[in-house]
Design an enzyme around this catalytic site. Structure first.
Site, PDB file in Angstrom:
ATOM      1  N   LEU A   1       0.841  -1.195   0.000  1.00 15.91           N
ATOM      2  CA  LEU A   1       0.000   0.000   0.000  1.00 15.91           C
ATOM      3  C   LEU A   1       0.880   1.250   0.000  1.00 15.91           C
ATOM      4  O   LEU A   1       0.544   2.254  -0.608  1.00 15.91           O
ATOM      5  CB  LEU A   1      -0.939   0.020   1.209  1.00 15.91           C
ATOM      6  CG  LEU A   1      -1.846   1.262   1.228  1.00 15.91           C
ATOM      7  CD1 LEU A   1      -2.872   1.209   0.107  1.00 15.91           C
ATOM      8  CD2 LEU A   1      -2.524   1.438   2.574  1.00 15.91           C
ATOM      9  N   TYR A   2       2.016   1.154   0.674  1.00 17.30           N
ATOM     10  CA  TYR A   2       2.966   2.275   0.654  1.00 17.30           C
ATOM     11  C   TYR A   2       3.298   2.649  -0.787  1.00 17.30           C
ATOM     12  O   TYR A   2       3.184   3.809  -1.186  1.00 17.30           O
ATOM     13  CB  TYR A   2       4.239   1.901   1.416  1.00 17.30           C
ATOM     14  CG  TYR A   2       5.359   2.890   1.215  1.00 17.30           C
ATOM     15  CD1 TYR A   2       5.280   4.169   1.740  1.00 17.30           C
ATOM     16  CD2 TYR A   2       6.503   2.541   0.487  1.00 17.30           C
ATOM     17  CE1 TYR A   2       6.301   5.090   1.543  1.00 17.30           C
ATOM     18  CE2 TYR A   2       7.528   3.455   0.291  1.00 17.30           C
ATOM     19  CZ  TYR A   2       7.429   4.722   0.826  1.00 17.30           C
ATOM     20  OH  TYR A   2       8.437   5.626   0.621  1.00 17.30           O
TER      21      TYR A   2
END
Ligand code: UGA
Length: 456
Positions: free
Chosen positions: A257-258
């Site tokens: 997700l980063y």
């Protein structure tokens, strides 16, 4: 006006008059204390109203909602920064002083995340050559805030002021742009870390997406519009298998997700460039390390754990291959950031309207020499003079990619970017800083000194 009766010769009248005077003064006292009471009540009411409207700021509720344990501390700090510090004349003076360039045609740069690792180093480099630098940082507790405070002290020594506040505090940002005609924004504030995104996904959305949009909204409306250089990430290459990574390669398969929020940032940058004429440059950093680094990164906590005799985990791919990173030394990255700022074209919009096509760029900033994690640990062991307790395990499926490797020819072509520090040299500088910062030189000194002698 009638003159008061002469009472000097009439003791009775004299007594009566002095009685009247006493009564009157008591009445006056009562009346004035009633007035005082009412005014106090009014002031209190206004204050209560002000507090309830401002505390916590709505923006904070978004950013800090899911920020783990120290939520309360953040909101208090943000409140103080925008409602209190943000309004005083002394505060404004600090803001102006810090952001005023000291050289001819010097920049005036807003550095977000200035108390962070890369932010601190870049702020110092810019200040040293005569640019004006104003920092912004929310001092969140993703990692030890005392390290951020120590970096803040370092910047303070060089007359760099950090405004304590959050990216999502649009009012505060607008205020800063009201006070200072920033020529550039070096936007480094973010929720970093690849694996932590599984623990606290909202923090990535709040800082890397909402926070970035908040900043761009203020920047596009500013007169003049600043040029923006910001930190993307090598992680956007995700599952890309072409090697080394070039800017033209696929970045639509993020593994964390980063990475997805950084990739989203690149697309959002495109939008603001397209609609409002903002000049925007994204820099894809490749695992940056060095003195004053981030304690959540592997080289940092490996050093700590090795010194404390604790075991460390070394990741391997699912099919048993070594995991490697294109570890990049901080000084090289700083040169890249400054080069990007120096070659950034002006934004073309004004009053929130685009006037002409504006510059939009993306660059890799890596070291062009991937090193397996196992080798990194070997270098640390020899610098520290301690054998690590190594556990080689399969990489948990929480966002890591098997390797990164930068092609930096684009950054070289456009601003002469050329990394010059190999991992052994850079780690030696890191370990030197680490033992001095944590006051454990005596334990490790011999090894570093002998290594320094051997390598120089
Ligand atoms: O280059 C980037 O874009 C990213 O670099 C780092 O992310 P990462 O490369 O994962 O850095 P570390 O977390 O320090 O990990 C370094 C290497 O050590 C490995 N590792 C990590 C932790 C561990 O316990 N064991 C281990 O072998 C990782 O798999 C990785 O290969 C930063 O943390 C990100 O903020 C940055 O965006």
């Amino acid at each position: 006006m009638a003159s008061p009766p002469d009472t000097s010769k009439n003791p009775k009248l004299e007594r009566y008059n002095s009685y009247i005077r006493r009564v009157n003064s008591t009445k006056l006292l009562a009346a004035s204390s009633k007035l005082l009471f009412r005014v106090t009540l009014l002031v209190a009411l206004v204050l209560i109203l002000f507090f309830t409207l401002n505390y916590p700021p709505i923006s904070d509720q978004i950013t800090n909602k899911d920020n783990h344990h120290h939520h309360h501390i953040h909101t208090t700090q943000n409140f103080l920064s925008s409602a209190f510090y943000g309004s005083g004349a002394a505060w404004e003076k600090q803001v102006r002083h810090s952001s005023t360039p000291r050289r001819l045609n010097g920049f005036s740069v807003l550095v977000t995340g200035a108390a962070g690792f890369v932010g601190t180093h870049c702020s110092l480099a810019l200040k040293k050559r005569g640019d004006g630098v104003l920092g912004l940082d929310n001092f969140n507790s993703y990692y030890d805030p005392s390290l951020k405070r120590a970096r803040q002290q370092l910047l303070k020594k060089h007359e760099i002021f950090i405004v304590e506040g959050d990216l999502n505090d649009a009012e505060l940002l607008a205020k800063l742009f009201d006070i200072v005609p920033f020529t550039h924004v070096l936007h480094l504030a973010a929720q970093a870390g690849v694996r932590y995104a599984m623990e606290n996904p909202q923090s990535y959305v709040g800082s890397n997406i909402a926070g970035f949009v908040s900043l761009l909204e203020v920047a596009k409306a500013a007169v003049p519009q600043p040029s923006i250089v910001w930190a993307s990430s090598s992680s956007v290459y995700g599952l890309n298998t072409q090697n080394p990574f070039s800017e033209s390669h696929r970045t639509d398969q993020p593994a964390s997700l980063y990475a997805a929020t950084k990739k989203a940032g690149e697309e959002i940058a495109h939008t603001y460039n397209h609609i409002y004429g903002l000049s925007i440059t994204g820099l894809r950093f490749f695992t940056v390390y060095g003195p004053w680094g981030r304690p959540d990164m592997a080289y940092f906590f490996f050093t700590k754990d090795i010194l404390q005799g604790k075991p460390i985990s070394i990741y391997q791919t699912q099919d048993g291959k070594a995991v490697a990173r294109d570890f990049t030394y901080i000084d090289d990255v700083v040169k890249g950031c400054v080069g990007a700022l120096d070659t950034a074209a002006k934004s073309t919009g004004t009053g929130g309207k685009k006037r002409a096509p504006a510059q939009l760029r993306v660059y890799n900033l890596g070291n062009t020499a991937p090193v397996p994690v196992e080798k990194l640990v070997g270098i640390l062991e020899s610098l520290l003079g301690v054998k690590a307790k190594k556990h080689v395990i399969k990489m948990p499926r929480n966002g890591d990619v098997p390797f990164t490797h930068a092609n930096v020819s684009l950054a070289y072509r456009d601003f002469g970017y050329k990394p010059t520090t190999d991992l052994a040299t850079g780690l030696r500088k890191f370990v030197k800083w680490y033992v001095s910062y944590y006051g454990i030189e005596s334990r490790v000194k011999k090894e570093i000194d002998s290594k320094t002698a051997n390598n120089e």
